[in-house]
Every structure is written in structure tokens, then in C-alpha cells.
Design an enzyme around this catalytic site. Structure first.
Site, PDB file in Angstrom:
ATOM      1  N   SER A 115     -15.847 -31.813   0.774  1.00 32.79           N
ATOM      2  CA  SER A 115     -17.183 -31.948   0.186  1.00 32.79           C
ATOM      3  C   SER A 115     -18.268 -31.968   1.267  1.00 32.79           C
ATOM      4  O   SER A 115     -18.336 -31.062   2.086  1.00 32.79           O
ATOM      5  CB  SER A 115     -17.222 -33.207  -0.691  1.00 32.79           C
ATOM      6  OG  SER A 115     -18.364 -33.224  -1.500  1.00 32.79           O
ATOM      7  N   ASP A 280     -16.784 -25.968  -9.361  1.00 34.21           N
ATOM      8  CA  ASP A 280     -15.622 -26.869  -9.326  1.00 34.21           C
ATOM      9  C   ASP A 280     -15.882 -28.181 -10.061  1.00 34.21           C
ATOM     10  O   ASP A 280     -15.177 -29.163  -9.845  1.00 34.21           O
ATOM     11  CB  ASP A 280     -15.188 -27.127  -7.882  1.00 34.21           C
ATOM     12  CG  ASP A 280     -16.191 -27.968  -7.085  1.00 34.21           C
ATOM     13  OD1 ASP A 280     -17.244 -28.360  -7.641  1.00 34.21           O
ATOM     14  OD2 ASP A 280     -15.918 -28.244  -5.901  1.00 34.21           O
ATOM     15  N   HIS A 315     -13.435 -30.528  -8.048  1.00 31.08           N
ATOM     16  CA  HIS A 315     -13.957 -30.974  -6.759  1.00 31.08           C
ATOM     17  C   HIS A 315     -13.069 -32.036  -6.119  1.00 31.08           C
ATOM     18  O   HIS A 315     -12.863 -32.029  -4.898  1.00 31.08           O
ATOM     19  CB  HIS A 315     -15.369 -31.535  -6.970  1.00 31.08           C
ATOM     20  CG  HIS A 315     -16.138 -31.759  -5.711  1.00 31.08           C
ATOM     21  ND1 HIS A 315     -16.663 -30.733  -4.956  1.00 31.08           N
ATOM     22  CD2 HIS A 315     -16.479 -32.910  -5.063  1.00 31.08           C
ATOM     23  CE1 HIS A 315     -17.292 -31.224  -3.905  1.00 31.08           C
ATOM     24  NE2 HIS A 315     -17.184 -32.546  -3.933  1.00 31.08           N
TER      25      HIS A 315
END
Length: 340
Positions: A115, A280, A315
């Protein structure tokens, strides 16, 4: 009461004179575990299962022959702060890379990120000389990196986010979440969204695009957000090639916020209708695929770009996906194989 206390302790205080943030008065927050993996494997020291983060990947790497604290290291940081406030962290990260390199027979280091860690590592590499990168860095591996920001950051500024915990009111967390310069850093970039694309629309015919963030923050009565965005804008717009081999993995095919639509009388205090597109679940497709912009540069310079989308992976689930673990095994063993 517990949530209110947490918000009060975790929120940052912005100083318009110094253009930096600090903890709330009377609060001292440190980031523990630098150099070892404990605080990135688990976000809660009790190791309660909901707090697992890099646990599956760390266990897999140990299975591949890596050793925690020796060849497997971690560089946790204060995720609330913007990149312009991370100079000390970048210095410590550089030293950690050099130390790990020397402790492991002068073997170049692979940076593995998730991320925002992807764009943090991009910034870190942009600040190093090419000679240093050639010596110490083998590759950068990014999982779910938000290269061009995400529409979801606008939603968080507007109404907050409950982090998937349905019993928590989003508005309660908003005060803490919007105080983070890192959130302003992750606003949609004009390098990825066109200036005529509407990101937030209202029934009053007032719409907001990437060129209207100042007006957006003024209209939601949070002008500090615009000040924080100005502080990070030059870094957000710096998409310079990192100068190392990049392995860019991310999910696709998961509903992801693409636009906020407010009905009549709902803006700015009501809840918007969320329009979804591809991504995502957190980061939009075009942002996840941002690494492909370096493909031609990488061929000519210091390392290729390997882009690997993984259909149906969210994610967070990318951190436990067997296909990702298999990819890492192949990469670290000197092989490269495409995920099927």
C-alpha cells in the site's frame, strides 16, 4: 468512549507556520520495532488474529530460509505523516539497508512493501544516488501501491471510514483520519485523472475534479486539508523512475470507489452515493497500474518493470494470497514466473 479516546490521542495537530504536524498536547507516540518484524507482522502486540498484517508473508519467507532480525528486517513508520516529514525515517531506512547488506554477505536488498509503503519507498529511492542503489538494492516489490492516489481518500476527508468495522460510526473516526498529511498525499493525482473528470458531484450542479481540491476543502469546511495538500503536492507529482528493478503486484476486479454523488441537500454534511469502478477495493485500477508508466524507461536504465495484476484479490487479501507467496519464492530464488 474508547473510540473517542483513541481519536483524541491519535489525531495530529497541524501548524501552518512550520507546515508540519505534531501529536496532541500531552501525547507521545513512537513507532516500535524498527529493524525487526514484530510490529509489521502484527499490528496488535497481543497478536490477536484481526491484527495480522505481514504475518503470512514473514512466515513464508522464513520457510524460504530467511531469518527474522538478520536477513528479514522491517522498517515501520508513522503512517499519519506526510513524506516531507519523514526525513529521519528515510535516514534510518538507508542505514538499515546498508546494515542488512553487510550482515548478509554483501547481498543486495529486496524492498517488499504494501500500500502506502510502495510510494514511501519510491520517495526513499528517489532521494538516493544511483550509485548507492546499484550497490545496495536488488529490487523493489510493491503490493497494492497507490501510485496515483485513490478516490477513496476524498471519501475519507468528506465522511470518514470505519475500516470495515460496521459497529463504528465513520464520522467518529473522520477527525483523526483527516488530520493526517499522508491522506492529503494520497488524493487523486492530476497525472492519472483528467481535469474534466468529475470525482465529486452534487445535485446543486457544483462538481469537483482534480483541479478543484481547494474549493472542495473549503466547501467541506476543512481548509487545513488544502494546506496539507499543498505541502505534499510537489512530491505527489514527482513520478520519477526509482532507478531499480520493480515488481508491481496488485489486485483487480474488486468494486472500488470511483465517484461520490450527493443528492439534493446532502452536501457537505450528508452521506454520498458511492459509484464504483475497477480496482482492489481501495485503490483505483489506473493508480495500481501506474508502475507501467516506467516500462520503457526501465528497459533503458537500471532495471525492468514486472507488472502482475491478480484478478479478484482485494487490497488487504493480497498479503495472504498463495499466488503472491509463490511469486516471492520465485523471485527470491532467482527465477521469475508469471502468476496464472
Amino acid at each position: 468512549m474508547v473510540i473517542d479516546c483513541w481519536v483524541d490521542n491519535m489525531k495530529l495537530i497541524y501548524d501552518e507556520k512550520t507546515r508540519t504536524t505534531s501529536n496532541s498536547p500531552g501525547v507521545d507516540i513512537t513507532v516500535p520495532g524498527f529493524g525487526n518484524t514484530s510490529t509489521v507482522e502484527w499490528l496488535d502486540p497481543s497478536q490477536a488474529s484481526p491484527s495480522a498484517y505481514f504475518k503470512s508473508i514473514a512466515n513464508a519467507l522464513v520457510g524460504f530460509g530467511y531469518e527474522r532480525g538478520a536477513s528479514l528486517r522491517a522498517a515501520p513508520y508513522d503512517f499519519r505523516k506526510g513524506p516531507h516529514e519523514q526525513q529521519d525515517y528515510f535516514t534510518r531506512m538507508r542505514s538499515l539497508v546498508e546494515e542488512t547488506y553487510e550482515k548478509n554477505g554483501m547481498k543486495r536488498v529486496v524492498l517488499l512493501t504494501h500500500s502506502m509503503g510502495g510510494v514511501m519507498s519510491l520517495r526513499f529511492l528517489q532521494l538516493q544516488t544511483q550509485a548507492w542503489k546499484n550497490k545496495y538494492i536488488r529490487a523493489l516489490v510493491t503490493l497494492s501501491a497507490p501510485w496515483g492516489g485513490a478516490i477513496k481518500s476524498l471519501k475519507v476527508f468528506a465522511v470518514g471510514d470505519n475500516l470495515g468495522i460496521f459497529v463504528i460510526n465513520e464520522g467518529i473516526l473522520r477527525e483523526e483520519q483527516r488530520s493526517s498529511p499522508s491522506l492529503a498525499w494520497l488524493l487523486p493525482s492530476s497525472m492519472f485523472w483528467k481535469t474534466d473528470e468529475v470525482l465529486v458531484s452534487t445535485a446543486d450542479a457544483k462538481n469537483y475534479t482534480v483541479k478543484d481540491f481547494e474549493a472542495f476543502f473549503r466547501d467541506i469546511d476543512y481548509t487545513t486539508g488544502w494546506e496539507m495538500r499543498k505541502d505534499v503536492l510537489s512530491i505527489a507529482n514527482d513520478f520519477t523512475y526509482p532507478g531499480v528493478e520493480v515488481h508491481c503486484l496488485h489486485g483487480l476486479g474488486v468494486n472500488t470507489i470511483e465517484r461520490l454523488e450527493y443528492a439534493a441537500g446532502k452536501f457537505p454534511d450528508g452521506y454520498p452515493n458511492l459509484i464504483f469502478g475497477d480496482g482492489d477495493g481501495t485503490v483505483n485500477k489506473r493508480s495500481l497500474e501506474g508502475c507501467t508508466k516506467w516500462s520503457q524507461i526501465g528497459k533503458k536504465k537500471n532495471g525492468r518493470i514486472y507488472h502482475q495484476p491478480i484478478p479478484g484479490v482485494s487490497h488487504m487479501d493480497i498479503l495472504t494470497d498463495d499466488r503472491v507467496l509463490s511469486y516471492l519464492r520465485s523471485l527470491l530464488s532467482g527465477k521469475r514466473r508469471k502468476i496464472m
